[in-house]
Design a protein around this motif. Sequence first.
Motif, PDB file in Angstrom:
ATOM      1  N   ILE B  52     -15.693  41.032   3.914  1.00 24.32           N
ATOM      2  CA  ILE B  52     -15.246  39.640   3.794  1.00 24.32           C
ATOM      3  C   ILE B  52     -16.436  38.705   3.652  1.00 24.32           C
ATOM      4  CG2 ILE B  52     -13.124  39.954   5.137  1.00 24.32           C
ATOM      5  CD1 ILE B  52     -14.664  38.578   7.487  1.00 24.32           C
ATOM      6  N   ARG B  53     -16.168  37.566   2.995  1.00 22.11           N
ATOM      7  CA  ARG B  53     -17.119  36.466   3.054  1.00 22.11           C
ATOM      8  C   ARG B  53     -17.092  35.896   4.464  1.00 22.11           C
ATOM      9  NH1 ARG B  53     -16.019  32.093   1.390  1.00 22.11           N
ATOM     10  NH2 ARG B  53     -13.845  32.346   0.765  1.00 22.11           N
ATOM     11  N   ILE B  54     -18.158  35.167   4.847  1.00 20.31           N
ATOM     12  CA  ILE B  54     -18.222  34.643   6.206  1.00 20.31           C
ATOM     13  C   ILE B  54     -17.137  33.589   6.443  1.00 20.31           C
ATOM     14  CG2 ILE B  54     -19.937  32.818   5.777  1.00 20.31           C
ATOM     15  CD1 ILE B  54     -21.210  33.954   8.472  1.00 20.31           C
ATOM     16  N   GLY B  55     -16.646  32.967   5.380  1.00 16.68           N
ATOM     17  CA  GLY B  55     -15.603  31.961   5.544  1.00 16.68           C
ATOM     18  C   GLY B  55     -14.193  32.535   5.653  1.00 16.68           C
ATOM     19  N   GLU B  56     -14.062  33.859   5.571  1.00 18.62           N
ATOM     20  CA  GLU B  56     -12.730  34.469   5.552  1.00 18.62           C
ATOM     21  C   GLU B  56     -12.306  35.009   6.916  1.00 18.62           C
ATOM     22  OE1 GLU B  56     -11.998  36.264   1.187  1.00 18.62           O
ATOM     23  OE2 GLU B  56     -13.723  37.176   2.214  1.00 18.62           O
ATOM     24  N   ALA B  57     -12.399  34.150   7.938  1.00 18.12           N
ATOM     25  CA  ALA B  57     -12.036  34.593   9.284  1.00 18.12           C
ATOM     26  C   ALA B  57     -10.573  35.024   9.344  1.00 18.12           C
ATOM     27  CB  ALA B  57     -12.313  33.488  10.292  1.00 18.12           C
ATOM     28  N   GLY B  58      -9.715  34.300   8.643  1.00 20.08           N
ATOM     29  CA  GLY B  58      -8.283  34.633   8.660  1.00 20.08           C
ATOM     30  C   GLY B  58      -8.050  36.028   8.124  1.00 20.08           C
ATOM     31  N   THR B  59      -8.627  36.321   6.958  1.00 15.75           N
ATOM     32  CA  THR B  59      -8.513  37.651   6.360  1.00 15.75           C
ATOM     33  C   THR B  59      -9.068  38.715   7.304  1.00 15.75           C
ATOM     34  OG1 THR B  59      -8.887  36.600   4.225  1.00 15.75           O
ATOM     35  CG2 THR B  59      -9.115  38.995   4.312  1.00 15.75           C
ATOM     36  N   GLY B  60     -10.210  38.404   7.924  1.00 16.51           N
ATOM     37  CA  GLY B  60     -10.863  39.368   8.801  1.00 16.51           C
ATOM     38  C   GLY B  60     -10.017  39.685  10.016  1.00 16.51           C
ATOM     39  N   ILE B  61      -9.500  38.647  10.668  1.00 19.42           N
ATOM     40  CA  ILE B  61      -8.694  38.861  11.876  1.00 19.42           C
ATOM     41  C   ILE B  61      -7.415  39.625  11.521  1.00 19.42           C
ATOM     42  CG2 ILE B  61      -7.257  37.631  13.570  1.00 19.42           C
ATOM     43  CD1 ILE B  61      -9.546  35.638  13.899  1.00 19.42           C
ATOM     44  N   ARG B  62      -6.841  39.307  10.359  1.00 17.93           N
ATOM     45  CA  ARG B  62      -5.623  40.011   9.931  1.00 17.93           C
ATOM     46  C   ARG B  62      -5.920  41.486   9.694  1.00 17.93           C
ATOM     47  NH1 ARG B  62      -4.239  35.933   6.831  1.00 17.93           N
ATOM     48  NH2 ARG B  62      -5.124  36.935   4.994  1.00 17.93           N
ATOM     49  N   ALA B  63      -7.076  41.760   9.059  1.00 20.28           N
ATOM     50  CA  ALA B  63      -7.440  43.157   8.786  1.00 20.28           C
ATOM     51  C   ALA B  63      -7.600  43.944  10.086  1.00 20.28           C
ATOM     52  CB  ALA B  63      -8.735  43.202   7.970  1.00 20.28           C
ATOM     53  N   LEU B  64      -8.232  43.324  11.078  1.00 21.20           N
ATOM     54  CA  LEU B  64      -8.419  43.994  12.367  1.00 21.20           C
ATOM     55  C   LEU B  64      -7.064  44.216  13.051  1.00 21.20           C
ATOM     56  CD1 LEU B  64     -11.532  42.024  13.693  1.00 21.20           C
ATOM     57  CD2 LEU B  64     -11.475  44.479  13.177  1.00 21.20           C
ATOM     58  N   ASP B  85     -21.378  26.135   1.836  1.00 25.58           N
ATOM     59  CA  ASP B  85     -21.440  27.582   1.571  1.00 25.58           C
ATOM     60  C   ASP B  85     -20.167  28.274   2.048  1.00 25.58           C
ATOM     61  OD1 ASP B  85     -24.000  27.657   0.569  1.00 25.58           O
ATOM     62  OD2 ASP B  85     -24.944  28.012   2.508  1.00 25.58           O
ATOM     63  N   LEU B  86     -19.519  27.682   3.023  1.00 24.82           N
ATOM     64  CA  LEU B  86     -18.532  28.399   3.821  1.00 24.82           C
ATOM     65  C   LEU B  86     -17.286  28.762   3.000  1.00 24.82           C
ATOM     66  CD1 LEU B  86     -18.299  29.287   6.794  1.00 24.82           C
ATOM     67  CD2 LEU B  86     -17.100  27.152   7.252  1.00 24.82           C
ATOM     68  N   ARG B  87     -16.843  27.851   2.116  1.00 21.68           N
ATOM     69  CA  ARG B  87     -15.583  28.008   1.391  1.00 21.68           C
ATOM     70  C   ARG B  87     -14.520  28.640   2.303  1.00 21.68           C
ATOM     71  NH1 ARG B  87     -16.186  31.691  -2.898  1.00 21.68           N
ATOM     72  NH2 ARG B  87     -18.177  32.405  -2.060  1.00 21.68           N
ATOM     73  N   PRO B  88     -14.129  27.911   3.340  1.00 22.46           N
ATOM     74  CA  PRO B  88     -13.301  28.520   4.389  1.00 22.46           C
ATOM     75  C   PRO B  88     -11.877  28.813   3.924  1.00 22.46           C
ATOM     76  CG  PRO B  88     -13.529  26.157   4.765  1.00 22.46           C
ATOM     77  CD  PRO B  88     -14.405  26.486   3.586  1.00 22.46           C
ATOM     78  N   ASP B  89     -11.325  29.943   4.380  1.00 22.21           N
ATOM     79  CA  ASP B  89      -9.887  30.161   4.210  1.00 22.21           C
ATOM     80  C   ASP B  89      -9.169  29.260   5.216  1.00 22.21           C
ATOM     81  OD1 ASP B  89     -10.001  31.480   6.697  1.00 22.21           O
ATOM     82  OD2 ASP B  89      -9.768  33.476   5.833  1.00 22.21           O
ATOM     83  N   TRP B  90      -7.830  29.291   5.197  1.00 21.02           N
ATOM     84  CA  TRP B  90      -7.076  28.324   5.976  1.00 21.02           C
ATOM     85  C   TRP B  90      -7.393  28.453   7.460  1.00 21.02           C
ATOM     86  CZ3 TRP B  90      -3.346  28.671   9.810  1.00 21.02           C
ATOM     87  CH2 TRP B  90      -2.711  27.466  10.125  1.00 21.02           C
ATOM     88  N   ARG B  91      -7.435  29.679   7.927  1.00 21.69           N
ATOM     89  CA  ARG B  91      -7.669  29.941   9.347  1.00 21.69           C
ATOM     90  C   ARG B  91      -9.073  29.475   9.750  1.00 21.69           C
ATOM     91  NH1 ARG B  91      -5.323  34.088  13.348  1.00 21.69           N
ATOM     92  NH2 ARG B  91      -6.592  33.476  15.119  1.00 21.69           N
ATOM     93  N   THR B  92     -10.068  29.759   8.886  1.00 22.24           N
ATOM     94  CA  THR B  92     -11.438  29.345   9.173  1.00 22.24           C
ATOM     95  C   THR B  92     -11.534  27.820   9.226  1.00 22.24           C
ATOM     96  OG1 THR B  92     -12.133  31.277   7.909  1.00 22.24           O
ATOM     97  CG2 THR B  92     -13.837  29.691   8.476  1.00 22.24           C
ATOM     98  N   ALA B  93     -10.836  27.178   8.283  1.00 22.14           N
ATOM     99  CA  ALA B  93     -10.860  25.714   8.240  1.00 22.14           C
ATOM    100  C   ALA B  93     -10.261  25.135   9.515  1.00 22.14           C
ATOM    101  CB  ALA B  93     -10.094  25.216   7.013  1.00 22.14           C
ATOM    102  N   ARG B  94      -9.149  25.724   9.981  1.00 26.88           N
ATOM    103  CA  ARG B  94      -8.518  25.235  11.210  1.00 26.88           C
ATOM    104  C   ARG B  94      -9.464  25.421  12.395  1.00 26.88           C
ATOM    105  NH1 ARG B  94      -3.319  28.218  13.638  1.00 26.88           N
ATOM    106  NH2 ARG B  94      -5.057  29.583  14.157  1.00 26.88           N
TER     107      ARG B  94
END
Lengths: 277, 277
Positions: B52-64, B85-94
Amino acid sequence: MLSKLGIIAGGGELPGRLVRACRESGRPFFVLAIEGHAIAADIGPDSPQRWIRIGEAGTGIRALRDDGKHDIVMAGPVRRPSLSDLRPDWRTARFFARLGFRALGDDSLLKALTAELEAEGFRVVGVETILHDLLPEPGPLGRLTPDEQGRADIARAVAVCRAVGALDVGQAVVVQQGIVLGVEAIEGTDALLSRCAGLRRAGPGGVLVKLCKPQQDRRVDLPTIGPQTVENAAAAGLRGIAVHAGRSIIVDRPATIARADALGLFLVGIGAEEAAP
Amino acid sequence: MLSKLGIIAGGGELPGRLVRACRESGRPFFVLAIEGHAIAADIGPDSPQRWIRIGEAGTGIRALRDDGKHDIVMAGPVRRPSLSDLRPDWRTARFFARLGFRALGDDSLLKALTAELEAEGFRVVGVETILHDLLPEPGPLGRLTPDEQGRADIARAVAVCRAVGALDVGQAVVVQQGIVLGVEAIEGTDALLSRCAGLRRAGPGGVLVKLCKPQQDRRVDLPTIGPQTVENAAAAGLRGIAVHAGRSIIVDRPATIARADALGLFLVGIGAEEAAP
């Protein structure tokens, strides 16, 4: 008639400006120039002068005393030597024996040197008592002002700069978007800015903050900026500079402000409120 | 049977060592690898993994979460991104909306990330609970010990490092003969050592001190050294390294100590007394 001025000359352009100010006002002066730091051309071949190594405090004080009663001003940066670089004369050795070698890293070195000169009957004065346009006032000095992000970065840099200054380490910090890109130690502000160029993040650029250390003697070693600092800050991608109002020196203020305006950087004096803990 | 281990993999060799430790002990694992940081060859093509990109916390947490219940370990440095740089997904932005952008410069980022993972039902563990030989004990780790000057430099560096760490800036300071040559901010220890090479004074070389920040979560981002740190310290003219006993990581301890001994550097763990204010 003004008393004679003893100018202890380190690097940079301030010693030369002091010489010019004395010439223009007809004030007698004597330059004690530090080898490897003072710029001979700025002092001028006709100026009364004596050149010493940094370890020759005894020779220096004797030269000042032999030349009569002086006010003393210390101007321009001096690279702090190591004990082995110092090759101290007897007086310098006695001075450091009293202080302990730790003082070499400290403002306490400058404080002790000031006390030593005063014990000899000299009066130590701040450079701003002679050059009157050096100290910035609070608020914007040029055309631009920091936005919300800029103000937040200034606040974070002030907190770090005060803590590092209280430990007598450095006077400058660079912050971008809340991230501390760099903290100044012995390397100086130009080197700090140069490395921050390679550390910058995408997006709005950071700020340089320079503050007087909380405990430092305000007659010596005030944080200093000039036109070149503005050039370097711009090259490092910064959006502005904040300096300690009333407690820092702007060398060549008109040129410094003009460069900031031309390069699109804000330049602000920070008042007591922002710089308070 | 050991619970499955989720390895959030940043740079350096620790993530690869965790993968090997899991394979050797037969422990099931899943690697969440940060693009631009984790080393694919160390993780291995056969390891269960998601990049994942560092901004994809939502994707990462879902994968785990999709992969089942995990213990989570975060290992290896991750360069702190700027907001752009972050280009956050929705979860990261929240996540960042709650924290405010200042958190980007802070350990509070890691604390908040840990809290977020725990709120999801994961258990976050320190890397030293899996790799047992990482934490140095107090006292000399190699053949050499610091002399009086070395101990004085360590004490000065500890004072500065603690203050800078308390402000969440950096974990490393270099001091030579009482002079603070450099303070680490975002640039990292290798860059700090590299510039200190050009700032060193004549005479006895300085020391590198790395300390855990007073307020930091000890499960993440412990100060780390390895053989390359020793090489770089020697190249910078230093005489030794002091690391936080029990609160820092020595990657490849035997090789690190062997390099220090071979290059003539002391390597010591600093106990609570020296590291206390």
